[in-house]
Each structure stands twice: as C-alpha cells, then as structure tokens.
Write a protein that holds these residues in place. Sequence first.
Motif, PDB file in Angstrom:
ATOM      1  N   ARG A  45      92.444  39.008  38.079  1.00  0.00           N
ATOM      2  CA  ARG A  45      93.161  37.995  36.996  1.00  0.00           C
ATOM      3  C   ARG A  45      92.187  37.214  36.246  1.00  0.00           C
ATOM      4  NH1 ARG A  45      92.297  34.329  41.507  1.00  0.00           N
ATOM      5  NH2 ARG A  45      91.557  32.691  40.805  1.00  0.00           N
ATOM      6  N   GLU A  46      90.846  37.696  36.327  1.00  0.00           N
ATOM      7  CA  GLU A  46      89.844  37.076  35.507  1.00  0.00           C
ATOM      8  C   GLU A  46      89.431  38.151  34.479  1.00  0.00           C
ATOM      9  OE1 GLU A  46      86.448  34.896  37.642  1.00  0.00           O
ATOM     10  OE2 GLU A  46      87.187  36.417  38.612  1.00  0.00           O
ATOM     11  N   VAL A  47      89.893  39.564  34.652  1.00  0.00           N
ATOM     12  CA  VAL A  47      89.408  40.463  33.614  1.00  0.00           C
ATOM     13  C   VAL A  47      89.637  40.413  32.233  1.00  0.00           C
ATOM     14  CG1 VAL A  47      89.674  43.002  33.191  1.00  0.00           C
ATOM     15  CG2 VAL A  47      89.377  42.404  35.388  1.00  0.00           C
ATOM     16  N   ASN A  48      91.004  39.773  31.789  1.00  0.00           N
ATOM     17  CA  ASN A  48      91.292  39.485  30.516  1.00  0.00           C
ATOM     18  C   ASN A  48      90.404  38.370  29.781  1.00  0.00           C
ATOM     19  OD1 ASN A  48      92.416  37.308  31.768  1.00  0.00           O
ATOM     20  ND2 ASN A  48      94.366  37.319  30.666  1.00  0.00           N
ATOM     21  N   ARG A  49      89.459  37.666  30.567  1.00  0.00           N
ATOM     22  CA  ARG A  49      88.767  36.733  29.989  1.00  0.00           C
ATOM     23  C   ARG A  49      87.338  37.269  29.782  1.00  0.00           C
ATOM     24  NH1 ARG A  49      88.569  31.780  32.658  1.00  0.00           N
ATOM     25  NH2 ARG A  49      89.101  32.756  34.563  1.00  0.00           N
ATOM     26  N   LEU A  50      87.066  38.390  30.251  1.00  0.00           N
ATOM     27  CA  LEU A  50      85.560  38.907  30.439  1.00  0.00           C
ATOM     28  C   LEU A  50      85.169  39.564  29.094  1.00  0.00           C
ATOM     29  CD1 LEU A  50      85.654  40.692  33.746  1.00  0.00           C
ATOM     30  CD2 LEU A  50      84.668  38.275  33.219  1.00  0.00           C
ATOM     31  N   SER A  51      83.841  39.387  28.975  1.00  0.00           N
ATOM     32  CA  SER A  51      83.164  40.529  28.168  1.00  0.00           C
ATOM     33  C   SER A  51      82.023  41.243  28.787  1.00  0.00           C
ATOM     34  CB  SER A  51      82.453  39.457  26.978  1.00  0.00           C
ATOM     35  OG  SER A  51      81.368  38.881  27.301  1.00  0.00           O
ATOM     36  N   CYS A  52      81.845  42.196  28.415  1.00  0.00           N
ATOM     37  CA  CYS A  52      80.641  43.180  29.018  1.00  0.00           C
ATOM     38  C   CYS A  52      79.569  43.505  28.257  1.00  0.00           C
ATOM     39  CB  CYS A  52      81.250  44.354  29.405  1.00  0.00           C
ATOM     40  SG  CYS A  52      80.199  45.160  30.436  1.00  0.00           S
ATOM     41  N   GLY A  53      78.307  43.203  28.633  1.00  0.00           N
ATOM     42  CA  GLY A  53      77.046  43.562  27.797  1.00  0.00           C
ATOM     43  C   GLY A  53      76.360  44.642  28.550  1.00  0.00           C
ATOM     44  N   VAL A  54      75.925  45.731  27.792  1.00  0.00           N
ATOM     45  CA  VAL A  54      75.152  46.854  28.592  1.00  0.00           C
ATOM     46  C   VAL A  54      73.870  46.605  27.808  1.00  0.00           C
ATOM     47  CG1 VAL A  54      74.839  49.203  28.533  1.00  0.00           C
ATOM     48  CG2 VAL A  54      76.955  48.240  29.015  1.00  0.00           C
ATOM     49  N   SER A  55      72.679  46.603  28.557  1.00  0.00           N
ATOM     50  CA  SER A  55      71.440  46.692  27.951  1.00  0.00           C
ATOM     51  C   SER A  55      70.605  47.696  28.455  1.00  0.00           C
ATOM     52  CB  SER A  55      70.635  45.475  28.456  1.00  0.00           C
ATOM     53  OG  SER A  55      71.239  44.204  27.839  1.00  0.00           O
ATOM     54  N   LEU A  56      70.214  48.738  27.614  1.00  0.00           N
ATOM     55  CA  LEU A  56      68.873  49.728  27.968  1.00  0.00           C
ATOM     56  C   LEU A  56      67.710  49.410  27.572  1.00  0.00           C
ATOM     57  CD1 LEU A  56      71.319  52.492  26.332  1.00  0.00           C
ATOM     58  CD2 LEU A  56      71.442  51.597  28.697  1.00  0.00           C
ATOM     59  N   LEU A  57      66.854  49.238  28.666  1.00  0.00           N
ATOM     60  CA  LEU A  57      65.437  48.869  28.509  1.00  0.00           C
ATOM     61  C   LEU A  57      64.603  49.837  28.068  1.00  0.00           C
ATOM     62  CD1 LEU A  57      65.329  46.750  31.777  1.00  0.00           C
ATOM     63  CD2 LEU A  57      66.717  46.291  29.496  1.00  0.00           C
ATOM     64  N   THR A  58      63.681  49.450  27.081  1.00  0.00           N
ATOM     65  CA  THR A  58      62.531  50.466  26.543  1.00  0.00           C
ATOM     66  C   THR A  58      61.364  49.688  26.187  1.00  0.00           C
ATOM     67  OG1 THR A  58      63.327  49.793  24.381  1.00  0.00           O
ATOM     68  CG2 THR A  58      64.475  51.679  25.148  1.00  0.00           C
ATOM     69  N   HIS A  59      60.349  50.661  26.027  1.00  0.00           N
ATOM     70  CA  HIS A  59      59.301  50.080  25.723  1.00  0.00           C
ATOM     71  C   HIS A  59      58.505  48.961  26.345  1.00  0.00           C
ATOM     72  CE1 HIS A  59      61.061  51.218  21.837  1.00  0.00           C
ATOM     73  NE2 HIS A  59      60.095  51.801  21.578  1.00  0.00           N
ATOM     74  N   PHE A  60      58.209  49.452  27.562  1.00  0.00           N
ATOM     75  CA  PHE A  60      57.402  48.714  28.657  1.00  0.00           C
ATOM     76  C   PHE A  60      56.071  48.614  28.565  1.00  0.00           C
ATOM     77  CE2 PHE A  60      61.554  49.647  30.683  1.00  0.00           C
ATOM     78  CZ  PHE A  60      61.945  48.500  31.574  1.00  0.00           C
TER      79      PHE A  60
END
Length: 195
Positions: A86-101
């Motif tokens: 019931r929460e899904v319709n209020r969600l946003s999703c972020g995907v972070s790909l990590l680089t340059h350590f």
Amino acid sequence: MGATIEHCFYCFDVLISYLENTKAPEPRFADAEYPLFVTWNIDTHGDMHLRGCIGNFNAMPLQTGLKQYALTSALQDRRFNPITLREVNRLSCGVSLLTHFEEGKDYLDWEMGKHGIWIEFINDQGHKRTATYLPEVMPEQGWSKEESIDSLLRKGGFRGHITDSVRKSIQLTRYQSSKAEATYNEYIVYKGTRS
C-alpha cells in the motif's frame, strides 16, 4: 556506463513482483559490474522521507545486484519496518553506482556534494567499525564536513565523546556516484509504454 532511470524502474518491478508474489520481468540493461546502493524514499504529505537504503561496496553484476538490493533496502533496513504494497504508490527509487574510490589523506580530504565518504574507525569498545554516506546526504542535511564525520561516527556505533583525536584516527575513503531516480508515477508511465 552510469546509473539510468531503467535501473530504478527495474527495482520497482522487483519490489512490486515480490509484494504481489509474481515473477519480475527480465531486466533490459547491460550487466556491468559496480558497487551499488538502492534508496527508497516515501512521500509523506508532500515531503520525501528516507524509507530504506542499503548497498554494497563490492562490485557486482547490475542485474543480480539491483534485484538483491531493491528488496534488501525495501524490506531489511533495520531503521524501518518493511515496505508494504500500500506504500508503493508513494515511493521513489534511487540507484547509485559507485566509482572513483580514493583513500583520503585525513578525515577532511573530500569535497562536499562531489564525494561520498566511507570511514573506518575503532569504537569506544575497541572494535573496528565502518559507516558511509552517499554524496548527496551531507548537502541535503546542511552539514559541515565535521558535522558529517561526527554523524557518521554515531551511525557506525561510536557512543563516546567525539574529540579531534577520534576524528584524526579515522581512515577515510572517498568515492563518487552516478545516481538516477524515478518516482512511482514515472514508473507507471514507463510500464504503459512497455506493454
């Protein structure tokens, strides 16, 4: 390659399929390897609030990594109850790909808004601990570098008095991130074009 909105849409596919007990569609993006984080935020009366964020610093294939961490961050972030359908319709999703350590020379050797930071330290009980913030966290919170480090120490379980010598004992690794975000409404539009 950087993070794309398709990565976020796939995370929605995975989460919704899990919650509805159906099979998720196959991903339609290259299976490059990256360290990654999946972040879920929820709209609460017009304000977005963190709902889950978990990732991995070891490079892993995106297709399996996003599938794993879409669910782990939604259902197993100990700071929150598991996300419900019931929460899904209020969600946003972020995907972070990590680089340059890169290893930092000291705890202040990073640039606000550009670098994420990962720290290693010895806690007040003598145990090695770690903690991280993605690049966007510190500017969103309005913290200084020192406030960011102090917050990370607390996040990592340091309960003692934070002194300059504690800060100077930190081993800091800085990194950069390619991030994409999508709301549930953007996901629904995307699903309509795929059908």
